[in-house]
Design a protein around this motif. Structure first.
Motif, PDB file in Angstrom:
ATOM      1  N   GLY A 134      42.984  57.424  42.006  1.00 26.34           N
ATOM      2  CA  GLY A 134      43.311  56.011  41.972  1.00 26.34           C
ATOM      3  C   GLY A 134      43.528  55.459  43.369  1.00 26.34           C
ATOM      4  O   GLY A 134      44.025  56.160  44.251  1.00 26.34           O
ATOM      5  N   THR A 135      43.156  54.226  43.570  1.00 22.29           N
ATOM      6  CA  THR A 135      43.238  53.627  44.899  1.00 22.29           C
ATOM      7  C   THR A 135      44.157  52.416  44.963  1.00 22.29           C
ATOM      8  O   THR A 135      44.349  51.853  46.041  1.00 22.29           O
ATOM      9  CB  THR A 135      41.841  53.196  45.385  1.00 22.29           C
ATOM     10  N   SER A 136      44.730  52.009  43.835  1.00 24.23           N
ATOM     11  CA  SER A 136      45.599  50.836  43.840  1.00 24.23           C
ATOM     12  C   SER A 136      46.552  50.917  42.662  1.00 24.23           C
ATOM     13  O   SER A 136      46.390  51.738  41.750  1.00 24.23           O
ATOM     14  CB  SER A 136      44.772  49.545  43.744  1.00 24.23           C
ATOM     15  N   VAL A 137      47.528  50.022  42.665  1.00 25.54           N
ATOM     16  CA  VAL A 137      48.507  49.993  41.583  1.00 25.54           C
ATOM     17  C   VAL A 137      47.835  49.651  40.246  1.00 25.54           C
ATOM     18  O   VAL A 137      48.362  49.979  39.179  1.00 25.54           O
ATOM     19  CB  VAL A 137      49.638  48.992  41.911  1.00 25.54           C
ATOM     20  N   ARG A 138      46.683  49.027  40.287  1.00 27.37           N
ATOM     21  CA  ARG A 138      45.965  48.714  39.049  1.00 27.37           C
ATOM     22  C   ARG A 138      45.715  49.966  38.228  1.00 27.37           C
ATOM     23  O   ARG A 138      45.805  49.942  36.992  1.00 27.37           O
ATOM     24  CB  ARG A 138      44.635  48.015  39.369  1.00 27.37           C
ATOM     25  N   THR A 139      45.410  51.082  38.914  1.00 30.76           N
ATOM     26  CA  THR A 139      45.121  52.305  38.171  1.00 30.76           C
ATOM     27  C   THR A 139      46.358  52.839  37.469  1.00 30.76           C
ATOM     28  O   THR A 139      46.259  53.487  36.425  1.00 30.76           O
ATOM     29  CB  THR A 139      44.544  53.381  39.105  1.00 30.76           C
ATOM     30  N   THR A 140      47.533  52.575  38.019  1.00 28.49           N
ATOM     31  CA  THR A 140      48.766  52.968  37.355  1.00 28.49           C
ATOM     32  C   THR A 140      48.967  52.129  36.105  1.00 28.49           C
ATOM     33  O   THR A 140      49.246  52.661  35.018  1.00 28.49           O
ATOM     34  CB  THR A 140      49.970  52.788  38.306  1.00 28.49           C
ATOM     35  N   CYS A 141      48.834  50.821  36.234  1.00 27.75           N
ATOM     36  CA  CYS A 141      49.007  49.938  35.089  1.00 27.75           C
ATOM     37  C   CYS A 141      48.042  50.272  33.956  1.00 27.75           C
ATOM     38  O   CYS A 141      48.387  50.218  32.767  1.00 27.75           O
ATOM     39  CB  CYS A 141      48.827  48.483  35.513  1.00 27.75           C
ATOM     40  N   LYS A 142      46.798  50.619  34.347  1.00 28.62           N
ATOM     41  CA  LYS A 142      45.762  50.855  33.341  1.00 28.62           C
ATOM     42  C   LYS A 142      45.921  52.187  32.634  1.00 28.62           C
ATOM     43  O   LYS A 142      45.162  52.482  31.703  1.00 28.62           O
ATOM     44  CB  LYS A 142      44.386  50.787  34.006  1.00 28.62           C
ATOM     45  N   GLN A 143      46.896  52.985  33.004  1.00 30.95           N
ATOM     46  CA  GLN A 143      47.227  54.174  32.210  1.00 30.95           C
ATOM     47  C   GLN A 143      47.557  53.775  30.771  1.00 30.95           C
ATOM     48  O   GLN A 143      47.201  54.490  29.835  1.00 30.95           O
ATOM     49  CB  GLN A 143      48.425  54.899  32.821  1.00 30.95           C
ATOM     50  N   CYS A 144      48.237  52.651  30.630  1.00 27.45           N
ATOM     51  CA  CYS A 144      48.732  52.243  29.321  1.00 27.45           C
ATOM     52  C   CYS A 144      48.231  50.871  28.883  1.00 27.45           C
ATOM     53  O   CYS A 144      48.115  50.611  27.671  1.00 27.45           O
ATOM     54  CB  CYS A 144      50.266  52.203  29.317  1.00 27.45           C
ATOM     55  N   HIS A 145      47.935  49.995  29.833  1.00 30.95           N
ATOM     56  CA  HIS A 145      47.658  48.588  29.483  1.00 30.95           C
ATOM     57  C   HIS A 145      46.157  48.318  29.413  1.00 30.95           C
ATOM     58  O   HIS A 145      45.358  48.907  30.142  1.00 30.95           O
ATOM     59  CB  HIS A 145      48.320  47.664  30.501  1.00 30.95           C
ATOM     60  N   ILE A 146      45.802  47.374  28.537  1.00 28.38           N
ATOM     61  CA  ILE A 146      44.386  47.127  28.223  1.00 28.38           C
ATOM     62  C   ILE A 146      43.863  45.776  28.758  1.00 28.38           C
ATOM     63  O   ILE A 146      42.681  45.493  28.632  1.00 28.38           O
ATOM     64  CB  ILE A 146      44.146  47.188  26.713  1.00 28.38           C
ATOM     65  N   GLN A 147      44.745  44.975  29.339  1.00 24.64           N
ATOM     66  CA  GLN A 147      44.292  43.668  29.811  1.00 24.64           C
ATOM     67  C   GLN A 147      43.220  43.814  30.892  1.00 24.64           C
ATOM     68  O   GLN A 147      43.269  44.720  31.702  1.00 24.64           O
ATOM     69  CB  GLN A 147      45.461  42.859  30.380  1.00 24.64           C
TER      70      GLN A 147
END
Length: 336
Positions: free
Chosen positions: A321-334
């Motif tokens: 992962g290269t940004s915080v987006r990859t952390t959020c996308k562990q669980c979130h679908i938006q």
């Protein structure tokens, strides 16, 4: 000479051999060697063998130090906890082969001050209420009992603001070797450092599905980032109107859970750490908490964030992962 916080005594470190004991048992009982950290007269020039040989922790400059310490607190702790194989290497680059569950500490002046907990920092802890800082600089004993304790990782039971806010003692309980779902943390086995401190040998349970003992500990300094569901700190009374990210009482994929998806989380080959009441991951009782997104000590990402996309080789920054987006996308679908 910087004074040491009078709230906590002093560290006793084992510098000779690794002890095969549980995490909360380090720095106490058989693994407590007083002379590793204390000096009676600040004058030692040779070891404890009758002929003067034998290792001893060197004396730091500008002594004598408070509490008969051999050095200032952070420098003393790092005598063993930086670059060693017999003790967890918690500062900077890891000298050992495992991926540290808590990541890496930095110091003021290292250039990583935005990437987690920074030793010697005098800045106000984010979210502290009332504002909390250590005028003498953040030190190891702000979070850990120097003489050991029953808590996971020897975590101090009254960190940060707890004394001023009148809160009760925080217990982060743990079990080693055999799973015990009444404990907050499960370590897979007793043994060498890799077993104790590698992220994949630590699992977070959820004895109370409305609370997180680990998050309650973090609340000692980061007060406003934590609170009961529906409270002023985090909101979420209806199940989805959160004002801050929940750290308990919010199962992944539950109705109104902010468009999180258990299916998405389950599909990740590499998963961030979550709490589980059943001890099964992934499962419908999985809840995120502080350790899901942050390394407790920090890493080389801003805020000690774990950039975990779910693929690639896992390290202390995440995987590929290269940004915080990859952390959020562990669980979130938006956003697809």
């Amino acid at each position: 000479m910087r004074k040491i916080s009078a709230l906590i005594g002093i560290v006793a470190l084992v510098v000779c051999l690794p002890m095969m004991v549980s995490a909360g048992d380090f720095h106490r009982n058989a693994s407590l060697v007083c002379s590793d950290c204390h000096t009676m007269h600040y004058s030692q020039q040779h070891g404890y063998n009758s002929d003067g040989t034998g290792f001893f922790t060197p004396l730091g400059g500008a002594g004598p130090h408070h509490y008969l310490l051999r050095n200032e607190i952070n420098e003393l702790c790092l005598t063993c906890h930086d670059g060693s194989s017999f003790a967890p290497d918690v500062y900077g680059t890891n000298a050992n082969s495992y991926v540290r569950q808590a990541g890496r500490l930095s110091k003021e002046g290292d250039g990583f001050e935005a990437d987690g907990h920074t030793l010697d920092a005098t800045a106000t802890a984010p979210g502290s209420n009332p504002a909390w800082s250590n005028a003498e600089g953040l030190n190891c004993t702000n979070c850990h009992f120097p003489h050991g304790g029953a808590n996971y990782r020897n975590l101090a039971g009254n960190p940060g603001n707890f004394s001023s806010l009148g809160r009760t003692y925080v217990s982060v309980s743990y079990a080693t070797g055999a799973q015990d779902l009444t404990k907050d943390v499960f370590q897979t086995a007793a043994g060498p450092m890799a077993v104790h401190y590698s992220y994949d040998n630590v699992q977070f349970n959820e004895p109370d599905q409305t609370k997180s003992a680990y998050a309650f500990f973090c609340q000692g300094c980061h007060t406003d980032y934590h609170g009961a569901k529906g409270g002023a700190e985090v909101g979420g009374l209806t199940g989805e109107e959160w004002t801050r990210h929940p750290n308990a009482d919010a199962n992944i994929g539950a109705l109104g859970g902010g468009h999180s998806s258990l299916t998405t989380f389950t599909g990740r080959a590499n998963k961030v750490q979550v709490m589980s009441a059943s001890g099964v991951i992934p499962s419908a009782d999985n809840s995120p908490s502080c350790m899901s997104c942050h390394k407790a000590h920090g890493n080389q990402n801003a805020f000690g964030l774990i950039f975990m996309s779910g693929t690639g080789a896992v390290d202390e920054e995440g995987d590929d992962g290269t940004s915080v987006r990859t952390t959020c996308k562990q669980c979130h679908i938006q956003g697809g």
